[in-house]
Enzyme design. Structure first.
Site, PDB file in Angstrom:
ATOM      1  N   GLU A  49     -46.757 -49.064 -70.721  1.00  0.00           N
ATOM      2  CA  GLU A  49     -46.342 -47.897 -70.397  1.00  0.00           C
ATOM      3  C   GLU A  49     -44.902 -48.077 -69.871  1.00  0.00           C
ATOM      4  O   GLU A  49     -44.318 -48.900 -69.923  1.00  0.00           O
ATOM      5  CB  GLU A  49     -47.293 -47.152 -69.300  1.00  0.00           C
TER       6      GLU A  49
ATOM      7  N   LYS B 209     -41.968 -44.926 -74.406  1.00  0.00           N
ATOM      8  CA  LYS B 209     -42.399 -45.973 -74.449  1.00  0.00           C
ATOM      9  C   LYS B 209     -41.933 -46.973 -75.672  1.00  0.00           C
ATOM     10  O   LYS B 209     -42.510 -48.033 -76.220  1.00  0.00           O
ATOM     11  CB  LYS B 209     -43.921 -46.059 -74.840  1.00  0.00           C
TER      12      LYS B 209
END
Length: 287
Positions: free
Chosen positions: A3, A57
């Site tokens: 993440e 991301k």
């Protein structure tokens, strides 16, 4: 799944490790990973890396006027090697998806574990050619992500559950399953609370939790080698992946709600007034 904090750490690691180096070889081992076809991966060969950026991301390497962009999805990872194999990468059923080798024989492999192959690789002239980047919401650590920005997001989301809003990359970029659990635990909010049901104090608390949880994770990850990031993430999670363990705040056992392909974890004591959340596959949410 990597993440925002881990991807930001990878960005920093790659910026230190490969900016100024020239791509000697770029090899594709999993043909389904490459999502663009107009520019071949081999077009990067002979070009110099001049920068590394992050979008949500996505890791984005600027290479001689082109961009090499990758998204690691759920099972993907980057492995840096100070001495890359001389033999070319071979397509097959293994985890290797792509390989980039620099002129000093260093480089990295992009690998993906599991049977669901979702790692995505792009070679483009501009970042707005990557569909997932074009649709990204604001970066939660950006200067333009203010408390007023979050207020607008929550109001527009209506009765959508907080967990889903935090995870939706089109709404807020970079937060996934793990950090949404951590943020909601820090804010003492139920993952299934309607987004437009928060009062002013809860909105302020949620905003502070988003900024603090992510910023702290980024700070912890800064300077770590790529191989250390997964372990560091797991070590510092309070509720995600901790089902049955005592909450570090109140001692209540961490509970879980399972879905078809994922699960969420939360503390009933901190987040739902002591009441368990029902599995929504079987029954309605207990409020």
């Amino acid at each position: 799944m990597p993440e925002l904090p881990e991807v930001e750490a990878l960005r920093g690691f790659l910026a230190d490790a490969c900016v100024g180096k020239t791509v000697a070889r770029s090899e594709l081992a999993a043909f389904t990973a490459l999502k663009t076809f107009r520019i071949p991966l081999s077009a990067l060969n002979g070009l110099e890396v001049d920068g590394v950026e992050r979008r949500g991301k996505f890791v984005c390497l600027s290479i001689g006027g082109l961009w090499l962009v990758f998204h690691l999805a759920r099972g993907g990872w980057l492995t840096w090697k100070d001495a890359m194999p001389v033999a070319p990468a071979r397509p097959g059923r293994g985890p290797l998806a792509a390989r980039v080798v620099f002129d000093d024989d260093t480089g990295f492999d992009l690998t993906e574990a599991g049977t669901q192959k979702r790692l995505a690789l792009y070679v483009v002239d501009a970042l707005d050619e990557v569909p997932g980047i074009v649709t990204l919401g604001p970066d939660p650590l950006g200067d333009d992500f203010t408390a007023q920005t979050l207020d607008g997001i929550l109001s527009a989301a209506g009765r959508a559950q907080l967990k889903g809003v935090l995870r939706d990359q089109r709404i807020i970029a970079g937060i996934g399953n793990a950090y949404s659990d951590e943020i909601l635990h820090a804010a003492r909010l139920s993952p299934f609370k309607p987004s437009n049901g928060l009062d002013d104090a809860e909105r302020a608390t949620l905003y502070a939790a988003i900024r603090t949880e992510l910023a702290d994770a980024v700070a912890r990850s800064a300077g770590l080698a790529a191989r250390e990031l997964k372990g560091d993430k797991k070590l510092n999670l309070r509720v995600h992946g901790k089902t049955g363990q005592p909450c570090p705040v109140c001692g209540t056992p961490i509970a879980e709600v399972s879905f078809a392909d994922r699960s969420l974890q939360y503390c009933p004591g901190c987040q739902t007034g002591g009441k368990p959340l029902a599995d929504r596959r079987l029954s309605r949410l207990l409020k």
